[in-house]
Design a protein around this motif. Structure first.
Motif, mmCIF file in Angstrom:
data_model
loop_
_atom_site.group_PDB
_atom_site.id
_atom_site.type_symbol
_atom_site.label_atom_id
_atom_site.label_comp_id
_atom_site.label_asym_id
_atom_site.label_seq_id
_atom_site.Cartn_x
_atom_site.Cartn_y
_atom_site.Cartn_z
ATOM 1 N N PRO A 189 17.972 50.530 59.993
ATOM 2 C CA PRO A 189 19.005 50.362 61.148
ATOM 3 C C PRO A 189 19.035 52.186 61.500
ATOM 4 O O PRO A 189 18.794 53.061 60.634
ATOM 5 N N THR A 190 19.164 52.337 62.917
ATOM 6 C CA THR A 190 19.343 53.555 63.319
ATOM 7 C C THR A 190 20.450 54.246 63.097
ATOM 8 O O THR A 190 20.476 55.751 62.873
ATOM 9 N N GLY A 191 21.519 53.532 62.932
ATOM 10 C CA GLY A 191 22.878 54.091 62.309
ATOM 11 C C GLY A 191 23.339 55.064 63.198
ATOM 12 O O GLY A 191 23.128 55.069 64.423
ATOM 13 N N THR A 192 24.090 56.117 62.835
ATOM 14 C CA THR A 192 24.529 57.174 63.796
ATOM 15 C C THR A 192 23.884 58.470 63.491
ATOM 16 O O THR A 192 24.034 59.123 62.452
ATOM 17 N N ILE A 193 23.225 59.105 64.521
ATOM 18 C CA ILE A 193 22.652 60.076 64.316
ATOM 19 C C ILE A 193 23.276 61.427 65.184
ATOM 20 O O ILE A 193 23.620 61.179 66.489
ATOM 21 N N TYR A 194 23.806 62.381 64.360
ATOM 22 C CA TYR A 194 24.505 63.598 65.237
ATOM 23 C C TYR A 194 23.695 64.687 65.540
ATOM 24 O O TYR A 194 24.410 65.635 65.713
ATOM 25 N N ASP A 195 22.527 64.531 65.517
ATOM 26 C CA ASP A 195 21.438 65.980 65.537
ATOM 27 C C ASP A 195 21.542 66.153 67.170
ATOM 28 O O ASP A 195 21.295 65.010 67.807
ATOM 29 N N ASP A 196 21.910 67.324 67.479
ATOM 30 C CA ASP A 196 21.563 67.740 69.139
ATOM 31 C C ASP A 196 20.143 67.331 69.250
ATOM 32 O O ASP A 196 19.348 67.722 68.264
ATOM 33 N N GLY A 197 19.911 67.032 70.352
ATOM 34 C CA GLY A 197 18.057 66.759 70.820
ATOM 35 C C GLY A 197 17.679 65.438 70.305
ATOM 36 O O GLY A 197 16.492 65.233 70.444
ATOM 37 N N VAL A 198 18.657 64.792 69.687
ATOM 38 C CA VAL A 198 18.125 63.541 69.008
ATOM 39 C C VAL A 198 19.010 62.471 69.592
ATOM 40 O O VAL A 198 20.433 62.298 69.533
ATOM 41 N N GLU A 199 18.437 61.069 70.275
ATOM 42 C CA GLU A 199 19.363 60.195 70.800
ATOM 43 C C GLU A 199 18.573 58.821 70.152
ATOM 44 O O GLU A 199 17.329 58.693 69.902
ATOM 45 N N THR A 200 19.310 57.870 70.241
ATOM 46 C CA THR A 200 18.969 56.473 69.648
ATOM 47 C C THR A 200 18.781 55.458 71.015
ATOM 48 O O THR A 200 19.604 55.700 72.082
ATOM 49 N N ILE A 201 18.112 54.543 71.181
ATOM 50 C CA ILE A 201 17.974 53.604 72.014
ATOM 51 C C ILE A 201 17.590 52.090 71.317
ATOM 52 O O ILE A 201 17.118 52.043 70.484
ATOM 53 N N ASN A 202 18.521 51.299 72.048
ATOM 54 C CA ASN A 202 18.659 50.023 71.209
ATOM 55 C C ASN A 202 17.541 49.168 71.925
ATOM 56 O O ASN A 202 17.723 48.025 72.523
ATOM 57 N N ALA A 203 16.238 49.515 71.746
ATOM 58 C CA ALA A 203 15.012 48.850 72.219
ATOM 59 C C ALA A 203 14.885 47.675 71.680
ATOM 60 O O ALA A 203 15.380 47.369 70.266
ATOM 61 N N PRO A 204 14.233 46.559 72.119
ATOM 62 C CA PRO A 204 13.915 45.300 71.297
ATOM 63 C C PRO A 204 13.166 45.394 70.083
ATOM 64 O O PRO A 204 12.316 46.175 69.945
ATOM 65 N N VAL A 205 13.389 44.843 68.963
ATOM 66 C CA VAL A 205 12.828 44.830 68.021
ATOM 67 C C VAL A 205 11.623 43.729 67.703
ATOM 68 O O VAL A 205 12.096 42.648 68.019
ATOM 69 N N ALA A 206 10.454 44.078 67.314
ATOM 70 C CA ALA A 206 9.304 42.984 67.141
ATOM 71 C C ALA A 206 9.117 43.338 65.585
ATOM 72 O O ALA A 206 8.507 44.373 65.296
#
Length: 193
Positions: A137-154
């Motif tokens: 799981p991506t969880g919560t990432i607090y780093d500047d310059g890092v983002e998460t995207i909820n792309a479909p999982v295969a």
């Protein structure tokens, strides 16, 4: 242009790679996504299972087939090995100064990202987009310059594809159109003509 760099061995490229690249280009805020062929991942131990670079490159070219917004990037094939992502990104930024490059990685790689060469420089200079991978799981990432995207999982991998092909399974629906035909015609991954 904003370019997403999706690197990998693509051994072979499969529908999960293509689905992710297409999703990132259409919904991830990128003008283009470049599928960047890596000749040798320094953190992977299955180098003996890699088929020749040019055959993997050909499969990528077949898979993309001129798809708008997706490009094959073979720059690492001409760079020193092993290929380090920071070097690739810096080279691309120098070669294409009008483009903004950002790295796209799975949450499995994010978990070990601190082991990557100059990982903080990658974040600081280019930025990272993390997509979910099964079991990570991506969880919560607090780093500047890092983002998460909820792309479909295969839940599919190149390892699964290689093993299935070696057992004689029909992988036509697991691979982009034309790729399985190429694999069979070249007798790759244990296929028999």
């Amino acid at each position: 242009m904003d370019i997403g760099i999706l690197g990998g061995s693509f051994n072979p490229v499969h529908i999960g790679h293509m689905m992710l690249a297409s999703y990132m280009q259409q919904w991830g805020g990128f003008d283009e996504v470049w599928l960047t062929l890596s000749p040798l991942n320094p953190l992977k131990s299955d180098a003996d299972e890699l088929i020749p670079d040019l055959k993997r490159l050909k499969m990528l070219e077949i898979a993309l087939g001129g798809t708008a917004g997706l490009q094959v990037c073979d720059i690492e094939l001409s760079m020193p090995r092993p290929s380090f992502t920071i070097n690739t990104l810096r080279y691309l930024a120098k070669r294409y100064p009008r483009h903004n490059f950002k790295l796209i990685i799975g949450s499995d790689n994010w978990k070990i990202f601190s082991q990557w060469k100059d990982s903080q420089a990658i974040i600081d200079e280019f930025g990272v987009v993390v997509y979910p991978r099964p079991g990570y799981p991506t969880g919560t990432i607090y780093d500047d310059g890092v983002e998460t995207i909820n792309a479909p999982v295969a839940d599919i991998s190149s390892t699964f594809i290689r093993k299935a092909i070696a057992k004689g399974k029909d992988m036509n629906y697991f691979l982009p159109p034309g790729v399985f035909d190429f694999i069979k015609s070249e007798n790759l991954y244990g296929t028999k003509a």
